[in-house]
Design a protein around this motif. Structure first.
Motif, PDB file in Angstrom:
ATOM      1  N   LYS A  65       0.851  -1.187   0.000  1.00 33.98           N
ATOM      2  CA  LYS A  65       0.000   0.000   0.000  1.00 33.98           C
ATOM      3  C   LYS A  65       0.889   1.241   0.000  1.00 33.98           C
ATOM      4  CE  LYS A  65      -3.878  -2.188   2.390  1.00 33.98           C
ATOM      5  NZ  LYS A  65      -4.762  -2.159   3.584  1.00 33.98           N
ATOM      6  N   ARG A  66       0.510   2.254  -0.745  1.00 39.48           N
ATOM      7  CA  ARG A  66       1.331   3.452  -0.941  1.00 39.48           C
ATOM      8  C   ARG A  66       0.904   4.581  -0.013  1.00 39.48           C
ATOM      9  NH1 ARG A  66       3.881   5.679  -5.478  1.00 39.48           N
ATOM     10  NH2 ARG A  66       4.447   3.556  -6.010  1.00 39.48           N
ATOM     11  N   ARG A  67       1.854   5.113   0.719  1.00 35.54           N
ATOM     12  CA  ARG A  67       1.617   6.326   1.501  1.00 35.54           C
ATOM     13  C   ARG A  67       1.573   7.535   0.572  1.00 35.54           C
ATOM     14  NH1 ARG A  67       3.790   6.750   6.926  1.00 35.54           N
ATOM     15  NH2 ARG A  67       4.593   8.756   6.227  1.00 35.54           N
ATOM     16  N   ARG A  68       0.911   8.586   1.004  1.00 38.45           N
ATOM     17  CA  ARG A  68       0.801   9.791   0.176  1.00 38.45           C
ATOM     18  C   ARG A  68       2.150  10.460  -0.062  1.00 38.45           C
ATOM     19  NH1 ARG A  68      -4.598  13.158   2.081  1.00 38.45           N
ATOM     20  NH2 ARG A  68      -6.150  11.601   1.432  1.00 38.45           N
TER      21      ARG A  68
ATOM     22  N   ASP B 239      11.730   1.366  -9.381  1.00 41.28           N
ATOM     23  CA  ASP B 239      12.649   2.338  -9.971  1.00 41.28           C
ATOM     24  C   ASP B 239      14.007   2.185  -9.309  1.00 41.28           C
ATOM     25  OD1 ASP B 239      13.300   4.682 -11.638  1.00 41.28           O
ATOM     26  OD2 ASP B 239      11.134   5.007 -11.604  1.00 41.28           O
ATOM     27  N   ASP B 240      14.989   2.995  -9.764  1.00 39.83           N
ATOM     28  CA  ASP B 240      16.334   2.885  -9.198  1.00 39.83           C
ATOM     29  C   ASP B 240      16.374   3.347  -7.750  1.00 39.83           C
ATOM     30  OD1 ASP B 240      18.393   2.092 -11.411  1.00 39.83           O
ATOM     31  OD2 ASP B 240      16.980   3.439 -12.389  1.00 39.83           O
ATOM     32  N   CYS B 241      15.566   4.329  -7.400  1.00 37.22           N
ATOM     33  CA  CYS B 241      15.464   4.816  -6.021  1.00 37.22           C
ATOM     34  C   CYS B 241      13.995   5.032  -5.679  1.00 37.22           C
ATOM     35  CB  CYS B 241      16.184   6.152  -5.844  1.00 37.22           C
ATOM     36  SG  CYS B 241      17.955   6.143  -6.168  1.00 37.22           S
ATOM     37  N   ALA B 242      13.661   4.904  -4.408  1.00 36.13           N
ATOM     38  CA  ALA B 242      12.384   5.401  -3.923  1.00 36.13           C
ATOM     39  C   ALA B 242      12.522   6.909  -3.715  1.00 36.13           C
ATOM     40  CB  ALA B 242      12.007   4.727  -2.612  1.00 36.13           C
ATOM     41  N   VAL B 243      11.412   7.634  -3.848  1.00 36.49           N
ATOM     42  CA  VAL B 243      11.425   9.077  -3.660  1.00 36.49           C
ATOM     43  C   VAL B 243      10.346   9.441  -2.648  1.00 36.49           C
ATOM     44  CG1 VAL B 243      11.186  11.341  -4.742  1.00 36.49           C
ATOM     45  CG2 VAL B 243      12.226   9.457  -6.022  1.00 36.49           C
ATOM     46  N   ILE B 244      10.769  10.121  -1.566  1.00 36.38           N
ATOM     47  CA  ILE B 244       9.869  10.473  -0.481  1.00 36.38           C
ATOM     48  C   ILE B 244       9.759  11.986  -0.402  1.00 36.38           C
ATOM     49  CG2 ILE B 244       9.315  10.101   1.951  1.00 36.38           C
ATOM     50  CD1 ILE B 244       9.759   7.518   0.296  1.00 36.38           C
ATOM     51  N   ASP B 245       8.537  12.480  -0.290  1.00 34.18           N
ATOM     52  CA  ASP B 245       8.291  13.915  -0.110  1.00 34.18           C
ATOM     53  C   ASP B 245       8.457  14.235   1.371  1.00 34.18           C
ATOM     54  OD1 ASP B 245       7.466  16.512  -0.092  1.00 34.18           O
ATOM     55  OD2 ASP B 245       5.477  16.153  -0.925  1.00 34.18           O
TER      56      ASP B 245
END
Length: 308
Positions: A15-18, A26-32
């Protein structure tokens, strides 16, 4: 279950957090992490006997490769690497001198790219040497380049030359962090990935995520001298090694025809660093145009840890 089908299964359960802008795939995860700042996260594990052989390399080489492979992932997103945490399982009775040499290898390249080691975990056990590095990066106001933006009509570029990395490049490559940042800052890049599993295998990851296909040209593949040398002992062609050998850690770059031409003509990069090897199509597969004019569908090949 193969490695990539297993990853797809995990991805479907998650499940994906906002605040997770880019997750698995992908090569990296990206977190805001705030309204205008993004954090990139990537991790790689290396195990003695699979990723390196201490009879053929030094422990310092191992440390260098362990973090360089992570830096290559951040390079493929066109962003800046910043800090790392390192976890190591040393075999029982490992000497402190040996452990220090591992970290000296890590620092050799971490210092070059201004990456600070900020923590981790160290244990020992009845197992081969195992090292896992998690690397964080930041966007510096840039939009991370994903695998999913390739468009029909785009050109496919690669850096460097390919194949035969097992003859030495797999331990001593230079990650394309500088090139990834320059590409993202100065050009419009639709998709990018680093070549860790093999050219066709990693290109296929872009095609899957972008829902497109590709045609590549036999006479435009940049074949390394190492691929020529290793072909004399394996019985496979140099082209085969350029297409399927892993751990070249070069970049596959997808851009519009106009942007691709600007990249290849730019004085921001070393001369002849880029080769244009083909074009994005709507075929949903990889096809090879041979020098005799024949076009044939080819199967993506590369290294896979779990076999079906």
């Amino acid at each position: 279950m193969g490695e990539f089908s297993f990853i797809q299964w995990i991805r479907k359960q998650q499940k994906r957090r906002r605040d997770v802008l880019v997750g698995i795939g992908d090569d990296c995860a990206v977190i805001d992490v705030s309204s205008d700042k993004l954090c990139l996260i990537t991790t790689d594990m290396m195990v003695e006997g699979t990723h390196f052989d201490l009879k053929k390399c030094t422990i310092r080489d191992v440390g260098r490769k362990a973090i360089a492979s992570n830096i290559s992932d951040v390079a493929a997103m066109g962003c800046q690497a910043t800090v790392a945490v390192i976890s190591v399982c040393f075999p029982e009775y490992t000497s402190e001198r040996f452990a220090r040499e591992l970290y000296k290898g890590i620092w050799d390249i971490a210092d070059t790219y201004h990456i600070e080691i900020v923590g981790g975990d160290t244990i020992s056990g009845r197992s081969p040497l195992c090292i896992n590095i998690t690397l964080l990066g930041k966007d510096n106001g840039l939009k991370p380049v994903r695998r999913s933006g390739a468009r029909v009509g785009d050109l496919i570029l690669v850096t460097g030359s390919l194949g035969g990395s097992i003859l030495g490049k797999h331990m001593h490559f230079e990650p394309r962090l500088k090139e990834g940042l320059l590409l993202n800052k100065n050009f419009t890049i639709h998709a990018m990935i680093d070549i860790s599993d093999g050219l066709t295998a990693d290109l296929y990851h872009i095609l899957e995520e972008s829902h497109v296909g590709a045609i590549i040209h036999e006479d435009q593949i940049p074949i390394s001298e190492a691929a020529v040398r290793i072909s004399k002992t394996t019985g496979n062609t140099p082209l085969y090694h350029a297409l399927s050998d892993g751990e070249d850690y070069e970049l596959v770059v997808i851009a519009s025809k106009g942007q691709a031409r600007k990249i290849m003509e730019s004085d921001l990069f070393s001369k002849n660093i880029f080769s244009c090897i083909g074009e994005i199509t709507d075929s949903r597969d990889i096809r090879m145009k041979y020098t005799n004019g024949h076009i044939k569908r080819i199967k993506p090949q590369g290294y896979e840890h779990l076999k079906s």
